[in-house]
Design a protein around this motif. Sequence first.
Motif, mmCIF file in Angstrom:
data_model
loop_
_atom_site.group_PDB
_atom_site.id
_atom_site.type_symbol
_atom_site.label_atom_id
_atom_site.label_comp_id
_atom_site.label_asym_id
_atom_site.label_seq_id
_atom_site.Cartn_x
_atom_site.Cartn_y
_atom_site.Cartn_z
ATOM 1 N N ARG A 56 0.594 -1.431 -0.324
ATOM 2 C CA ARG A 56 0.017 -0.384 0.113
ATOM 3 C C ARG A 56 0.888 0.773 0.053
ATOM 4 N NH1 ARG A 56 -5.790 -1.230 2.180
ATOM 5 N NH2 ARG A 56 -6.034 -3.163 2.409
ATOM 6 N N GLY A 57 1.766 1.337 1.108
ATOM 7 C CA GLY A 57 2.705 2.717 1.087
ATOM 8 C C GLY A 57 3.845 2.951 -0.462
ATOM 9 N N ASP A 147 8.949 6.869 7.067
ATOM 10 C CA ASP A 147 8.970 7.217 7.475
ATOM 11 C C ASP A 147 8.816 8.539 5.975
ATOM 12 O OD1 ASP A 147 9.410 9.671 9.404
ATOM 13 O OD2 ASP A 147 11.517 9.324 9.482
ATOM 14 N N ASP A 148 7.405 8.714 5.856
ATOM 15 C CA ASP A 148 7.474 9.579 4.607
ATOM 16 C C ASP A 148 5.802 9.384 3.916
ATOM 17 O OD1 ASP A 148 8.680 10.165 1.302
ATOM 18 O OD2 ASP A 148 6.839 9.245 1.068
ATOM 19 N N LYS A 238 11.186 10.161 12.552
ATOM 20 C CA LYS A 238 10.780 11.568 13.713
ATOM 21 C C LYS A 238 9.404 11.291 12.846
ATOM 22 C CE LYS A 238 15.906 12.972 12.686
ATOM 23 N NZ LYS A 238 15.991 14.270 11.886
ATOM 24 N N GLU A 239 8.933 11.485 10.968
ATOM 25 C CA GLU A 239 7.457 11.857 11.152
ATOM 26 C C GLU A 239 6.580 10.817 12.138
ATOM 27 O OE1 GLU A 239 4.258 13.691 10.160
ATOM 28 O OE2 GLU A 239 5.660 14.435 10.824
ATOM 29 N N THR A 240 6.718 9.607 12.123
ATOM 30 C CA THR A 240 6.520 8.896 12.496
ATOM 31 C C THR A 240 5.989 8.538 13.778
ATOM 32 O OG1 THR A 240 8.095 6.909 12.136
ATOM 33 C CG2 THR A 240 6.508 7.007 10.311
ATOM 34 N N PHE A 241 7.191 9.106 14.407
ATOM 35 C CA PHE A 241 6.778 9.176 16.139
ATOM 36 C C PHE A 241 6.020 10.775 16.181
ATOM 37 C CE2 PHE A 241 8.796 11.819 19.715
ATOM 38 C CZ PHE A 241 8.023 10.287 20.811
#
Length: 515
Positions: A56-57, A147-148, A238-241
């Motif tokens: 999916r991603g 992380d995107d 970073k963004e997922t956290f």
Amino acid sequence: MVSQELDYFRAIIQANMEPLAKVTEVSPVTSLEQKLGNHIWLKREDQQPVYSFKLRGAYNKLKQLPKGAQVVTASAGNHAQGVALSASHLGHTARIVMPVTTPEIKVNAVRNLGGEVILHGHHFDAANSYALEIAEKEGAVFVPPFDDKDVIIGQGTIARELMQQLPLLDAVFIPVGGGGLLAGMSIYLKSLRPDIKVIGVEAEDSACLKAAMEAGEPVELERVGSFADGVAVKIIGKETFRLAQKYCDDVITVSSDEICAAMQDIFVSTRAVAEPSGGLSLAGLKKWVSQTGAKGKNLAAILSGANLNFDRLRYVAERTALGEHNEALLAVTIKEEKGSFKSFCKALNGRSITEFNYRYTGPGDAEIFVGVGLRNGETELASLKQELSDKGYSFVDMTNNELAKLHVRYMVGGKPGEQLSERLFRFEFPEYPGALERFLDTLGANWNISLFHYRNHGAATGNVLAAFEVPEQDNAAFSEHLQRLAYAYQEETNNPCYQQFLSSKAHNLAQVANS
């Protein structure tokens, strides 16, 4: 909701996964519902064309690119297959950098899906650095595994489908590696249903989200475990956290044994064979129910993937009984005399013996390593230990001793016939053809190897138990040598399981238990 999160929510609503990624089913886990007193479902991402949600991603990311784009990524597993298939479908060219330790079945799967495989380095970090180098030199688009923003949005479509299929859920359990799946799903779930509980589940030996939550920022783990390799990530994105910190209600960690038990539950109810990371969220669901006492709830877990090397099933089967608390491992002292084994069996009060290891070592007392079947988990284990104590048996509970479960249960009876200045270590090294020979060459011949045990479980990492004859005056030099090897290792010289069954030094069980 701030505009950034609103953008995510809208993008997940609008994301079109057709025709490549399919709408997967939800399956009831009938084998657990009565046992746990809750309604339980699995979101079946193992039904995707690449047997994993990672499609999916990757598909959503690559859909944003003009046709004929050159893409590159690094992966040893599911992300690689998702990128390869998506690129082939959309008319892009894809190069996938994979560590040379990657099992051949995964390399061939990527090639069969149209990806060009580049084998580089002995671990993911080396492969990832090389992929980034290719992207910079050749102007290719690097496709991150988690992380995107576009990858996160693609993974979030699972939550969109799940809410359409099961709108009255009370809690959703989501496996966590780098956090892309948790980030995408949690932002959608909480935007639509703020009351729903979103719970991340990590392997105990790869808990990068838990570490980040405690530190307030992403932190790199010193090392990660290899069993649930699909979530073996040293540092969360970073963004997922940022999104997990805002929208995830709780984080649960589970052991390899608990994952194995969940894999069995999945098979019993669906006949699907999940990979370890695919069984992770159900293991977390079971643990959460046990800890909270929840009853009558509507609960869902994500079966995230089913790319399992078949030979790893041997290990899963061995550990499932321990994960279900249906087996205890005990080191017991019995009399070295006629009828003592029969007397011990009688002391078990009808419980089955699943394993029995013994070797004659001389007159006096005998040491046995025994597996005992349990019907009522930890409660019965406590009763068994009390019963054995009341009957005068000395014993040590080895049920949660990793050295006992991984090595010693297959080696009992190997005490040397003379005193040795011996130190014992567990090592991990990248598994590939010739790796064991290279490992032995690297160890060198400065110290005699007095014990060695190795079992191949079909994983990317090999496990070795080795003892060395090290005179006391050599300890400093030996420690320096270990540091130069650059292998992950742990000293087990003082482990009671080793001292009881394999060491040349005589030890009393009670002394070992209290050491």
